[in-house]
Design a protein around this motif. Structure first.
Motif, PDB file in Angstrom:
ATOM      1  N   UNK A 144       0.844  -1.188   0.000  1.00 62.12           N
ATOM      2  CA  UNK A 144       0.000   0.000   0.000  1.00 62.12           C
ATOM      3  C   UNK A 144       0.886   1.246   0.000  1.00 62.12           C
ATOM      4  N   UNK A 145       0.542   2.208  -0.833  1.00 60.54           N
ATOM      5  CA  UNK A 145       1.331   3.439  -0.912  1.00 60.54           C
ATOM      6  C   UNK A 145       0.536   4.667  -0.476  1.00 60.54           C
TER       7      UNK A 145
ATOM      8  N   UNK B 273       2.883  -7.158   0.496  1.00 55.11           N
ATOM      9  CA  UNK B 273       1.888  -8.221   0.438  1.00 55.11           C
ATOM     10  C   UNK B 273       2.531  -9.565   0.772  1.00 55.11           C
ATOM     11  N   UNK B 274       3.749  -9.786   0.332  1.00 54.16           N
ATOM     12  CA  UNK B 274       4.402 -11.080   0.514  1.00 54.16           C
ATOM     13  C   UNK B 274       4.579 -11.454   1.981  1.00 54.16           C
ATOM     14  N   UNK B 275       4.821 -10.487   2.843  1.00 58.26           N
ATOM     15  CA  UNK B 275       5.042 -10.783   4.256  1.00 58.26           C
ATOM     16  C   UNK B 275       3.862 -10.385   5.141  1.00 58.26           C
ATOM     17  N   UNK B 276       2.891  -9.675   4.588  1.00 60.94           N
ATOM     18  CA  UNK B 276       1.727  -9.231   5.360  1.00 60.94           C
ATOM     19  C   UNK B 276       0.442  -9.522   4.575  1.00 60.94           C
ATOM     20  N   UNK B 277       0.305 -10.741   4.133  1.00 61.38           N
ATOM     21  CA  UNK B 277      -0.836 -11.111   3.287  1.00 61.38           C
ATOM     22  C   UNK B 277      -2.174 -10.863   3.974  1.00 61.38           C
ATOM     23  N   UNK B 278      -2.239 -10.968   5.290  1.00 65.45           N
ATOM     24  CA  UNK B 278      -3.491 -10.777   6.022  1.00 65.45           C
ATOM     25  C   UNK B 278      -4.008  -9.331   5.950  1.00 65.45           C
ATOM     26  N   UNK B 279      -3.176  -8.384   5.517  1.00 66.53           N
ATOM     27  CA  UNK B 279      -3.589  -6.988   5.423  1.00 66.53           C
ATOM     28  C   UNK B 279      -4.211  -6.638   4.072  1.00 66.53           C
TER      29      UNK B 279
ATOM     30  N   UNK C 285      -7.273  -1.875   4.961  1.00 65.71           N
ATOM     31  CA  UNK C 285      -7.383  -0.713   5.835  1.00 65.71           C
ATOM     32  C   UNK C 285      -7.964   0.498   5.111  1.00 65.71           C
ATOM     33  N   UNK C 286      -7.391   0.857   3.955  1.00 66.21           N
ATOM     34  CA  UNK C 286      -7.815   2.088   3.272  1.00 66.21           C
ATOM     35  C   UNK C 286      -8.556   1.839   1.962  1.00 66.21           C
ATOM     36  N   UNK C 287      -8.672   0.597   1.547  1.00 63.02           N
ATOM     37  CA  UNK C 287      -9.376   0.200   0.321  1.00 63.02           C
ATOM     38  C   UNK C 287      -8.669   0.626  -0.968  1.00 63.02           C
ATOM     39  N   UNK C 288      -7.420   1.070  -0.878  1.00 63.26           N
ATOM     40  CA  UNK C 288      -6.662   1.431  -2.081  1.00 63.26           C
ATOM     41  C   UNK C 288      -6.274   0.162  -2.828  1.00 63.26           C
ATOM     42  N   UNK C 289      -6.228   0.253  -4.154  1.00 61.51           N
ATOM     43  CA  UNK C 289      -5.816  -0.902  -4.955  1.00 61.51           C
ATOM     44  C   UNK C 289      -4.472  -0.611  -5.613  1.00 61.51           C
TER      45      UNK C 289
END
Length: 161
Positions: free
Chosen positions: A86-87, A98-104, A121-125
């Protein structure tokens, strides 16, 4: 009441809930206190104001809370190192890959042949630019496997042609 307004007017404003201007002496009673009444604002040099802790006499420099938070956000983005993350600067998941925090995150379809993700969290794609089709994938896997198992370079070249 008037003294609070004078003190808080010279202290740099907090950035969200972050106020980094406080006594930093660990054994001091005012350690971490955000109460401006615990400090004396020193105005001897208006270009470089400072404050003094009334309890221990320490005088830490005043710093810009916004600049520290901006630097922290920049470093969080650098931490992901080009990996999909996420940026959104206001998101709690900023820079967490994503690779280390897939649950987010959750997979959110494809953009061409590349995987898209949505931050929970913020719904950004965002798009995983490394997930597209790689025609040399098998050769690269064999190359790495041979390198890691200790084969010499010339032997690897002969085996892979």
């Amino acid at each position: 009441m008037m003294t609070n307004q004078k003190h808080s007017a010279t202290l740099p404003p907090a950035s969200g809930h972050w106020q980094l201007n406080h006594c930093k002496t660990v054994h001091c009673q005012n350690f971490g206190s955000r109460n401006p009444d615990d400090y004396i604002i020193q105005r001897t040099n208006p270009n470089r104001p400072a404050f003094i802790c009334k309890e221990c006499g320490a005088f830490p420099p005043l710093i810009s809370n916004q600049n520290v938070i901006a630097e922290w956000r920049y470093l969080k983005l650098q931490q992901s190192n080009g990996l999909p993350a996420c940026s959104n600067l206001d998101c709690d998941n900023l820079g967490l890959p994503v690779l280390t925090h897939r649950h987010l995150y959750h997979a959110f379809g494809y953009s061409g042949d590349r995987q898209r993700y949505r931050c929970k969290s913020c719904q950004a794609t965002f798009v995983d630019r490394w997930s597209g089709f790689n025609p040399k994938h098998q050769v690269q896997q064999k190359l790495l496997a041979l390198l890691f198992t200790g084969h010499p370079i010339r032997d690897i070249c002969r085996r892979l042609g």
